[in-house]
Design an enzyme around this catalytic site. Structure first.
Site, PDB file in Angstrom:
ATOM      1  N   LYS A 276       8.804  32.869  40.273  1.00  0.00           N
ATOM      2  CA  LYS A 276       8.003  33.885  40.961  1.00  0.00           C
ATOM      3  C   LYS A 276       6.791  33.224  41.611  1.00  0.00           C
ATOM      4  O   LYS A 276       6.321  32.195  41.134  1.00  0.00           O
ATOM      5  CB  LYS A 276       7.479  34.906  39.940  1.00  0.00           C
ATOM      6  CG  LYS A 276       8.498  35.879  39.397  1.00  0.00           C
ATOM      7  CD  LYS A 276       7.828  36.855  38.429  1.00  0.00           C
ATOM      8  CE  LYS A 276       8.831  37.829  37.833  1.00  0.00           C
ATOM      9  NZ  LYS A 276       9.479  38.696  38.819  1.00  0.00           N
ATOM     10  N   ARG A 350      18.470  42.204  33.160  1.00  0.00           N
ATOM     11  CA  ARG A 350      19.828  42.752  33.060  1.00  0.00           C
ATOM     12  C   ARG A 350      20.740  41.845  32.256  1.00  0.00           C
ATOM     13  O   ARG A 350      21.700  42.313  31.644  1.00  0.00           O
ATOM     14  CB  ARG A 350      20.369  43.040  34.471  1.00  0.00           C
ATOM     15  CG  ARG A 350      20.509  41.823  35.344  1.00  0.00           C
ATOM     16  CD  ARG A 350      20.577  42.167  36.834  1.00  0.00           C
ATOM     17  NE  ARG A 350      19.281  42.613  37.358  1.00  0.00           N
ATOM     18  CZ  ARG A 350      19.057  42.973  38.614  1.00  0.00           C
ATOM     19  NH1 ARG A 350      20.035  42.961  39.496  1.00  0.00           N
ATOM     20  NH2 ARG A 350      17.860  43.347  39.001  1.00  0.00           N
TER      21      ARG A 350
HETATM   22  N1  BES Z   1      10.358  41.873  35.428  1.00  0.00           N
HETATM   23  C1  BES Z   1      10.792  41.911  36.775  1.00  0.00           C
HETATM   24  C2  BES Z   1      10.611  43.285  37.425  1.00  0.00           C
HETATM   25  C3  BES Z   1       9.184  43.762  37.597  1.00  0.00           C
HETATM   26  C4  BES Z   1       8.539  43.520  38.802  1.00  0.00           C
HETATM   27  C5  BES Z   1       8.542  44.454  36.623  1.00  0.00           C
HETATM   28  C6  BES Z   1       7.254  43.965  38.984  1.00  0.00           C
HETATM   29  C7  BES Z   1       7.246  44.904  36.802  1.00  0.00           C
HETATM   30  C8  BES Z   1       6.591  44.660  37.989  1.00  0.00           C
HETATM   31  C9  BES Z   1      12.264  41.556  36.866  1.00  0.00           C
HETATM   32  O1  BES Z   1      12.728  40.668  35.915  1.00  0.00           O
HETATM   33  C10 BES Z   1      12.496  40.930  38.190  1.00  0.00           C
HETATM   34  O2  BES Z   1      11.969  39.884  38.405  1.00  0.00           O
HETATM   35  N2  BES Z   1      13.282  41.579  39.032  1.00  0.00           N
HETATM   36  C11 BES Z   1      13.574  41.079  40.332  1.00  0.00           C
HETATM   37  C12 BES Z   1      15.055  41.267  40.567  1.00  0.00           C
HETATM   38  C13 BES Z   1      15.552  40.594  41.823  1.00  0.00           C
HETATM   39  C14 BES Z   1      15.512  39.095  41.642  1.00  0.00           C
HETATM   40  C15 BES Z   1      16.947  41.082  42.085  1.00  0.00           C
HETATM   41  C16 BES Z   1      12.750  41.846  41.340  1.00  0.00           C
HETATM   42  O3  BES Z   1      12.608  43.060  41.196  1.00  0.00           O
HETATM   43  O4  BES Z   1      12.233  41.222  42.260  1.00  0.00           O
HETATM   44 MN    MN Z   2      12.489  38.659  36.498  1.00  0.00          MN
END
Ligand code: BES
Ligand code: MN
Ligand code: ZN
Length: 499
Positions: A276, A350
Site C-alpha cells: 500500500k 478474503r
Molecule cells: N483492509 C483493506 C480494505 C480497507 C481499505 C479497509 C480502507 C479500511 C479502509 C483490504 O485488505 C484491501 O486492501 N482491499 C483492497 C482490495 C483490492 C486490492 C482488490 C482495496 O480495497 O483496495
Molecule cells: Mn489489504
C-alpha cells in the site's frame, strides 16, 4: 509460549452507569432533557425537580439562551436545595420527532460534555432507558493512547446514576452489557499493531472469552498448516509473527438454533508484496475490527445468556512483505480444498476469511454472519458510516434492517451476475481480484460466497468505513475505533433466539 498473560497497554475509559430507583441525595451534577417546541424551549418535569425547582430551572435556561435544539448543551447553576450544584441540559429537539437513535446520540454528546464532572444524576431514561444507557457508555468512551505521565481528573469519565423504575433492571443490564462489549471491541481496534499481533491477540481474547464461560480453541501456525488452512498461512507468512485461528463457542443448554460468526483479523495490513502507499497506512491497525466485533459479540451473548449456540471463528494474521511473503501469481489451497490464484496480496482479507468461512460451514450452522474491513470500494459506494451487507437475500435484508434499527447504518447490496465469470481463474479455481475495478465490494462478496456451505443463511457485512472514525467525535461515536457492528450482531442473535 511465555505464560505471562498479555494485557492491553492502554484502554479507553468510559462512564460507569448504575440504575437508581429515585434520585440520590447528593451528586456533582444533574443531567436533564430540554426540548424545542413551537414556542421555543420546553423543560419536561421529572422526579429530580419539584415544581418550584422546575420553574427556576426553566427560567435560568431561557435566560442564558437555551433553545432545546438537538444536541445543545447548556450549563446553569442549580436552584437552591437541589441535589447537585450544577444542572446540565441536553437539547433533544422536537419532542414529537424524538426516537431511540436521537436519544442515544444526544446522551452520547452529553456524556462527552460531562467528562470530568464527577457524579451525575440523570432523568434522560424517562425518554428511553436502553438508548440512554447505551448513549452514555458509548459516547463517553475515550481512548487516550499509550502515554507517559498521569491522566488528570478533568479527563475522567463521569459516573452516572440513571433514574428509572427498578423493574427495568433486566433492560438496563442488557444495554450495559451490549455497550461495554462495543467498548471492548474499540479497545482492541485502537491498540497499535506492535502490541496487538496474532499471538498476543489470541491470548488476550482467549482469556476474556474463558472468563465469560466460553469454550476456547486456538490453532497455531503448525496446526494451521497441518489442517490445510492455506489462506491464513499464505497471508501470515510474510510476517515474523505467525498467524492464529481462534474458535470460541457459547453452547447454552437451552439453545434453539446455531449461528456461526466469522470476523477478519488482520492485525496490520501493509498490503504485502502488493504494498500500500505510505500515507494513511497507519489506519490499517484497524484491519482486525471485524474479528474484534465478533469476539465482543459472542462474549456479550454469553453474559446475556442468549439461548443460541454460537461459534466464532476468527483468523488472525499480519499482512507483511517479508522474505517469506506470498507473491502475486501464487496459487494457494484453502481449508476444504478450493484453490485461489492470488493476483493481489492486498486482497488478503478474503483469503483468511475463505478458510474461516469454510471451517465454520463444516459445523453446518443454520446462520453464518461474517464481518470484515474488506474493501475500499465499500467506502466509495456507501461512504464512511454505512456498512454494505451481502449474502442470502432475506437474511441479508434483515441484517441490514437490524443495523439501521440499532443505529449502525447498513444497506443491502447485490452480488453481481458478471462477477460469477470474473471470479474464474486460468490457474486455479478462482482468483482473488476482479480484472476491472468496478463493483469491488460486490466482487469480494462473490468470492466469499464460494466458501459458504449449502443451506446456510449467510450475511457478509463490509465495515471498511464504519469501523473507524477518522474525524471528530459525533453523537455516541468517538474518534478512532467505533466498535461497529457489535450491536447489530448481538441484536441479530437475540432475534434468532426468539424466532
Ligand atoms: N483492509 C483493506 C480494505 C480497507 C481499505 C479497509 C480502507 C479500511 C479502509 C483490504 O485488505 C484491501 O486492501 N482491499 C483492497 C482490495 C483490492 C486490492 C482488490 C482495496 O480495497 O483496495
Ligand atoms: Mn489489504
Ligand atoms: Zn485488509
Amino acid at each position: 509460549m511465555a505464560k505471562s498473560a498479555f494485557t492491553l497497554p492502554a484502554r479507553g475509559s468510559f462512564p460507569s452507569v448504575e440504575l437508581a430507583k429515585k434520585a440520590p441525595k447528593k451528586a456533582d451534577a444533574l443531567l436533564i432533557a430540554a426540548f424545542s417546541g413551537e414556542d421555543g424551549l420546553e423543560v419536561p418535569g421529572s422526579d429530580a425537580l419539584d415544581s418550584a425547582a422546575l420553574r427556576a430551572t426553566y427560567e435560568a435556561l431561557a435566560a442564558v439562551g437555551a433553545t432545546g435544539r438537538a444536541g445543545e448543551i447548556t450549563r446553569i447553576p442549580a436552584p437552591q436545595d437541589s441535589i447537585a450544584p450544577l444542572i446540565v441540559a441536553v437539547g433533544l429537539g422536537d419532542a414529537e420527532l424524538l426516537d431511540d437513535e436521537m436519544l442515544r446520540r444526544h446522551a452520547g454528546t452529553a456524556a462527552r460534555a460531562l467528562t470530568g464532572a464527577g457524579t451525575v444524576v440523570t432523568t434522560l431514561a424517562d425518554f428511553g432507558l436502553t438508548a440512554t444507557v447505551e448513549g452514555l457508555i458509548l459516547g463517553g468512551y475515550a481512548y487516550r493512547g499509550i502515554r507517559s505521565g498521569e491522566t488528570n481528573d478533568s479527563e475522567s469519565p463521569a459516573s452516572f446514576s440513571v433514574i428509572a423504575n427498578k423493574k427495568a433492571a433486566e433492560e438496563f443490564e442488557a444495554a450495559r452489557v451490549a455497550a461495554e462489549a462495543v467498548n471492548l471491541a474499540r479497545d482492541l481496534v485502537n491498540t497499535p499493531a506492535n502490541e496487538l499481533y496474532p499471538e498476543s491477540y489470541a491470548e488476550f481474547i482467549s482469556n476474556e472469552a474463558a472468563a465469560a464461560g466460553l469454550e476456547v480453541e486456538v490453532l497455531d501456525e503448525k496446526q494451521l498448516k497441518k489442517e490445510g488452512y492455506g489462506g491464513i498461512i499464505s497471508v501470515g507468512k510474510g510476517s515474523k509473527r505467525p498467524p492464529r485461528l481462534v474458535r470460541l463457542t457459547w453452547a447454552p443448554k437451552d439453545a434453539t438454533s446455531t449461528v456461526a460468526l466469522v470476523g477478519k483479523g488482520i492485525t496490520f495490513d501493509t498490503g504485502g508484496i502488493s504494498l500500500k502507499p505510505g500515507a494513511g497506512m497507519w489506519d490499517m491497525i484497524s484491519d482486525m475490527g471485524g474479528s474484534a466485533a465478533m469476539a465482543a459479540a459472542i462474549i456479550a451473548a454469553a453474559k446475556l445468556e442468549i439461548p443460541v449456540k454460537v461459534t466464532a471463528t476468527l483468523p488472525f494474521a499480519e499482512n507483511m512483505p517479508g522474505p517469506g511473503a506470498t507473491r502475486p501469481g501464487d496459487v494457494i489451497t484453502h481449508y476444504g480444498g478450493i484453490t485461489s490464484e492470488v493476483l493481489n496480496t492486498d486482497a488478503e482479507g478474503r483469503l483468511v476469511l475463505a478458510d474461516a468461512i469454510a471451517r465454520a460451514s463444516a459445523d453446518k450452522p443454520e446462520y453464518l454472519i461474517e464481518t470484515a474491513t474488506l474493501t475500499g470500494a465499500q467506502i466509495v459506494a456507501l461512504g464512511t458510516r454505512t456498512a454494505g451487507v451481502m449474502g442470502s437475500d432475506l437474511f441479508r435484508d434483515r441484517i441490514a434492517e437490524i443495523g439501521r434499527e440499532v443505529g449502525e447504518n447498513a444497506w443491502a447490496m447485490p452480488l453481481l451476475e458478471e462477477h460469477d465469470e470474473e471470479v474464474k481463474s486460468q490457474a486455479a479455481d478462482i482468483r482473488n481480484i476482479n480484472a476491472k475495478r468496478e463493483g469491488g465490494m460486490e466482487f469480494a462478496g462473490t468470492y466469499l460466497q464460494k466458501f459458504v456451505g449449502e443451506d446456510i443463511e449467510w450475511a457478509h457485512i463490509d465495515v471498511a468505513g464504519p469501523s473507524w472514525n477518522n474525524g471528530a467525535p459525533h453523537g455516541y461515536t468517538p474518534k478512532r475505533a467505533t466498535g461497529v457492528p457489535v450491536r447489530t450482531v448481538v441484536a441479530a442473535l437475540r432475534e434468532i433466539a426468539e424466532s
